[in-house]
Design a protein around this motif. Sequence first.
Motif, PDB file in Angstrom:
ATOM      1  N   ASN A   1       0.712  -1.237   0.086  1.00 15.85           N
ATOM      2  CA  ASN A   1       0.129  -0.099  -0.117  1.00 15.85           C
ATOM      3  C   ASN A   1       0.823   1.249   0.051  1.00 15.85           C
TER       4      ASN A   1
ATOM      5  N   ILE B   1       0.973   4.242  -2.827  1.00 11.85           N
ATOM      6  CA  ILE B   1       0.798   5.695  -2.282  1.00 11.85           C
ATOM      7  C   ILE B   1       1.919   6.511  -2.900  1.00 11.85           C
ATOM      8  N   ARG B   2       3.048   6.146  -2.699  1.00  8.54           N
ATOM      9  CA  ARG B   2       4.385   6.706  -3.020  1.00  8.54           C
ATOM     10  C   ARG B   2       4.510   6.808  -4.746  1.00  8.54           C
TER      11      ARG B   2
ATOM     12  N   SER C   1       1.717   7.035  -6.337  1.00  9.21           N
ATOM     13  CA  SER C   1       0.773   7.824  -6.950  1.00  9.21           C
ATOM     14  C   SER C   1       1.213   9.331  -6.671  1.00  9.21           C
ATOM     15  N   ILE C   2       1.929   9.741  -5.591  1.00  7.26           N
ATOM     16  CA  ILE C   2       2.645  10.985  -5.380  1.00  7.26           C
ATOM     17  C   ILE C   2       3.380  11.418  -6.353  1.00  7.26           C
TER      18      ILE C   2
ATOM     19  N   ALA D   1      -3.162   9.340 -11.180  1.00  7.31           N
ATOM     20  CA  ALA D   1      -2.244   9.514 -10.168  1.00  7.31           C
ATOM     21  C   ALA D   1      -3.557   9.459  -8.747  1.00  7.31           C
ATOM     22  N   LEU D   2      -4.534  10.164  -8.923  1.00 10.43           N
ATOM     23  CA  LEU D   2      -5.618  10.022  -8.256  1.00 10.43           C
ATOM     24  C   LEU D   2      -6.363   8.896  -7.782  1.00 10.43           C
TER      25      LEU D   2
ATOM     26  N   LEU E   1      -3.871   6.377  -6.178  1.00 10.47           N
ATOM     27  CA  LEU E   1      -3.953   6.706  -4.741  1.00 10.47           C
ATOM     28  C   LEU E   1      -5.260   5.995  -3.979  1.00 10.47           C
TER      29      LEU E   1
ATOM     30  N   GLY F   1      -4.118   2.493  -3.821  1.00  8.15           N
ATOM     31  CA  GLY F   1      -3.211   1.904  -2.664  1.00  8.15           C
ATOM     32  C   GLY F   1      -3.753   2.267  -1.359  1.00  8.15           C
ATOM     33  N   SER F   2      -4.962   3.032  -1.035  1.00  8.73           N
ATOM     34  CA  SER F   2      -5.428   3.027   0.145  1.00  8.73           C
ATOM     35  C   SER F   2      -6.456   2.196   0.402  1.00  8.73           C
TER      36      SER F   2
ATOM     37  N   THR G   1      -2.620  -1.828 -10.884  1.00 10.48           N
ATOM     38  CA  THR G   1      -1.428  -0.823 -11.021  1.00 10.48           C
ATOM     39  C   THR G   1      -0.544  -0.845 -12.454  1.00 10.48           C
TER      40      THR G   1
END
Length: 130
Positions: free
Chosen positions: A2, A6-7, A9-10, A50-51, A54, A57-58, A71
Motif C-alpha cells: 500500500n 501511495i508513493r 501515486s504521489i 495518480a488520484l 492513490l 493504494g489506500s 497498477t
Amino acid sequence: MNIKLIRLSIVLGLFSIILGAFGAHALKEVLTEQQLISFETGVRYQMCQALFLLFIGSTKLLSVKAKKTATILLMIGVLFFSGSIYLLTTQNLFGLKLSFLGPITPIGGLLIMISWVYTAISVRNQKNNI
C-alpha cells in the motif's frame, strides 16, 4: 504494498504538476494551440490516474493481487497514453519523427479503461467489502 502504491501515486501526480507547469510556461510559446491542448490532455489524464492510484493504494476493498494487476495496467496505460502525447506534441522541438507513436495513444487509453473496469469488478467481487 500500500505505501509503495501511495508513493507511486504521489510521484505520478508530482510529474503531472511539473509537466503541466512546463507546458503552461515553457511550451506555450513554441507549440501550436492544438499541440498545447493535446499536451494538457496528457497532463490531465496523468493526474486523474495518480488520484485513481492513490485510491488503489489506500483501499481495503482490493486484494494484493488485484492492486498489483490494476497498477500494472494503469501505469503502462499512462506511459502509453500520456507519454505518447507528450512525445508527439513536442517532437518538432527536438527534430524527431515520432508519428509511429500515434497508435500507442489509444492502446494506452484502452489499458487505463481496463484498469478501471478490472478494479470495479474486483471491488464488486470482494467477499468482505465494507
